[in-house]
Design a protein around this motif. Structure first.
Motif, PDB file in Angstrom:
ATOM      1  N   SER A 177       0.863  -1.184   0.000  1.00  0.00           N
ATOM      2  CA  SER A 177       0.000   0.000   0.000  1.00  0.00           C
ATOM      3  C   SER A 177       0.897   1.230   0.000  1.00  0.00           C
ATOM      4  O   SER A 177       1.803   1.333   0.827  1.00  0.00           O
ATOM      5  CB  SER A 177      -0.904   0.030   1.244  1.00  0.00           C
ATOM      6  OG  SER A 177      -1.846  -1.012   1.228  1.00  0.00           O
ATOM      7  N   VAL A 231      -2.413   5.092   6.663  1.00  0.00           N
ATOM      8  CA  VAL A 231      -1.767   3.866   7.156  1.00  0.00           C
ATOM      9  C   VAL A 231      -2.791   2.945   7.796  1.00  0.00           C
ATOM     10  O   VAL A 231      -2.830   1.737   7.519  1.00  0.00           O
ATOM     11  CB  VAL A 231      -0.647   4.212   8.150  1.00  0.00           C
ATOM     12  CG1 VAL A 231      -0.150   2.950   8.868  1.00  0.00           C
ATOM     13  CG2 VAL A 231       0.509   4.912   7.443  1.00  0.00           C
ATOM     14  N   SER A 279      -5.067   1.274   5.249  1.00  0.00           N
ATOM     15  CA  SER A 279      -4.416   0.525   4.176  1.00  0.00           C
ATOM     16  C   SER A 279      -4.631  -0.975   4.367  1.00  0.00           C
ATOM     17  O   SER A 279      -4.911  -1.444   5.461  1.00  0.00           O
ATOM     18  CB  SER A 279      -2.921   0.838   4.147  1.00  0.00           C
ATOM     19  OG  SER A 279      -2.289   0.386   5.339  1.00  0.00           O
ATOM     20  N   VAL A 337       3.556  -1.139   3.945  1.00  0.00           N
ATOM     21  CA  VAL A 337       3.060   0.214   3.676  1.00  0.00           C
ATOM     22  C   VAL A 337       4.248   1.119   3.386  1.00  0.00           C
ATOM     23  O   VAL A 337       5.242   1.108   4.116  1.00  0.00           O
ATOM     24  CB  VAL A 337       2.264   0.777   4.872  1.00  0.00           C
ATOM     25  CG1 VAL A 337       1.757   2.182   4.562  1.00  0.00           C
ATOM     26  CG2 VAL A 337       1.094  -0.140   5.221  1.00  0.00           C
ATOM     27  N   ARG A 389       6.119  -2.909   7.773  1.00  0.00           N
ATOM     28  CA  ARG A 389       5.058  -3.904   7.693  1.00  0.00           C
ATOM     29  C   ARG A 389       3.786  -3.294   8.274  1.00  0.00           C
ATOM     30  O   ARG A 389       3.846  -2.544   9.245  1.00  0.00           O
ATOM     31  CB  ARG A 389       5.464  -5.159   8.468  1.00  0.00           C
ATOM     32  CG  ARG A 389       4.595  -6.378   8.200  1.00  0.00           C
ATOM     33  CD  ARG A 389       5.173  -7.598   8.909  1.00  0.00           C
ATOM     34  NE  ARG A 389       6.463  -7.993   8.357  1.00  0.00           N
ATOM     35  CZ  ARG A 389       6.607  -8.791   7.307  1.00  0.00           C
ATOM     36  NH1 ARG A 389       5.536  -9.285   6.696  1.00  0.00           N
ATOM     37  NH2 ARG A 389       7.808  -9.107   6.869  1.00  0.00           N
ATOM     38  N   LYS A 390       2.630  -3.584   7.676  1.00  0.00           N
ATOM     39  CA  LYS A 390       1.380  -2.968   8.125  1.00  0.00           C
ATOM     40  C   LYS A 390       1.119  -3.229   9.602  1.00  0.00           C
ATOM     41  O   LYS A 390       0.687  -2.330  10.342  1.00  0.00           O
ATOM     42  CB  LYS A 390       0.196  -3.484   7.294  1.00  0.00           C
ATOM     43  CG  LYS A 390      -1.203  -3.160   7.840  1.00  0.00           C
ATOM     44  CD  LYS A 390      -1.466  -1.658   7.932  1.00  0.00           C
ATOM     45  CE  LYS A 390      -2.798  -1.350   8.629  1.00  0.00           C
ATOM     46  NZ  LYS A 390      -3.965  -1.723   7.852  1.00  0.00           N
TER      47      LYS A 390
END
Length: 242
Positions: free
Chosen positions: A8, A83, A86, A91, A168-169
């Motif tokens: 994302s 964020v 997403s 990200v 990392r998300k």
């Protein structure tokens, strides 16, 4: 929105109608060449021009999500919203003018896949490639701000303000849910919380091109950033980041 995208890309925007077209052309060419799923999130921070209409000219509704704030809430607020909304495994935060070319993402991804928690771009490392520099007075203000940040908040990074950052998300959600800064100093808050949590943060040299149409106002925004830097330290002392 793509199902389970790998990436994302979050781009905060305020009155970026004139610059966003070129950015989305470059993003589209780069991302459509990949063999993984991706999405772009444009966060319109109360623009008074047609910023929100530009993405539809270059990307499909599945490729690009436009989020519109209820008024001008600040860059930090916009990035935080992007964020948290997403869907990607990773990200990437990028400025609307692509001061750091999107191709630098290819250098970030291997470090994230290898287990690095956060990777940030730097304009000030020995191997950084600053193709077009800022005006001398902006460079001077940047150096002063960096010294203040290193004294007041965090002393681990050469460049906290480069707009190219990835994680990392799951890591991003952990950090951004705690964050409180709505303006330009959100980068410092994110890095402060990352180090406080014991995360592995890697600073990488990047290519960077200064935009003459910078949205950072030297006097007003420098004052806000100083106040926000103090707020970060106060918030920590008062236990507001638990």
């Amino acid at each position: 929105m793509p199902a389970d995208p790998l990436l994302s890309v979050v781009i905060p925007c305020l009155n970026e109608e004139s610059r966003l077209a070129s950015t989305l052309e470059k993003l589209t060419a780069f991302l459509r060449s990949k063999d993984y799923r991706w999405q772009v999130l444009i966060v319109d921070d109360g623009s008074t021009d047609r910023t929100a209409e530009v993405p539809a000219r270059y990307m499909t509704a599945e490729e690009c999500v436009v989020l519109k704030n209820d008024g001008n809430r600040g860059k930090g607020y916009s990035v935080r919203r992007g964020v948290l909304e997403s869907a990607g495994e990773f990200v990437l935060i990028s400025d609307a003018d692509l001061s750091t070319p999107i191709q630098e993402w290819d250098r970030f991804l291997p470090h994230l896949e290898a287990g690095c928690d956060v990777v940030i771009g730097s304009r000030s490392l020995p191997d950084s490639n600053v193709v077009k520099r800022q005006a001398w007075y902006r460079q001077g203000m940047g150096r002063i701000f960096n010294r203040i940040i290193r004294f007041l908040v965090i002393d681990d990074f050469v460049d906290t303000q480069c707009g190219f950052k990835a994680f990392r998300k799951s890591t991003g959600a952990q950090l951004f849910k705690k964050m409180r800064i709505d303006h330009f100093c959100f980068d410092v808050e994110m890095l402060f919380l990352a180090k406080k949590a014991g995360l592995n943060v890697l600073e990488l040299p990047v290519e960077w091109h200064n935009s003459d149409d910078s949205r950072v106002r030297i006097v007003q925004d420098s004052s806000k950033m100083l106040k926000d830097a103090i707020r970060i330290r106060v918030n920590d002392l008062l236990g507001r980041y638990r």
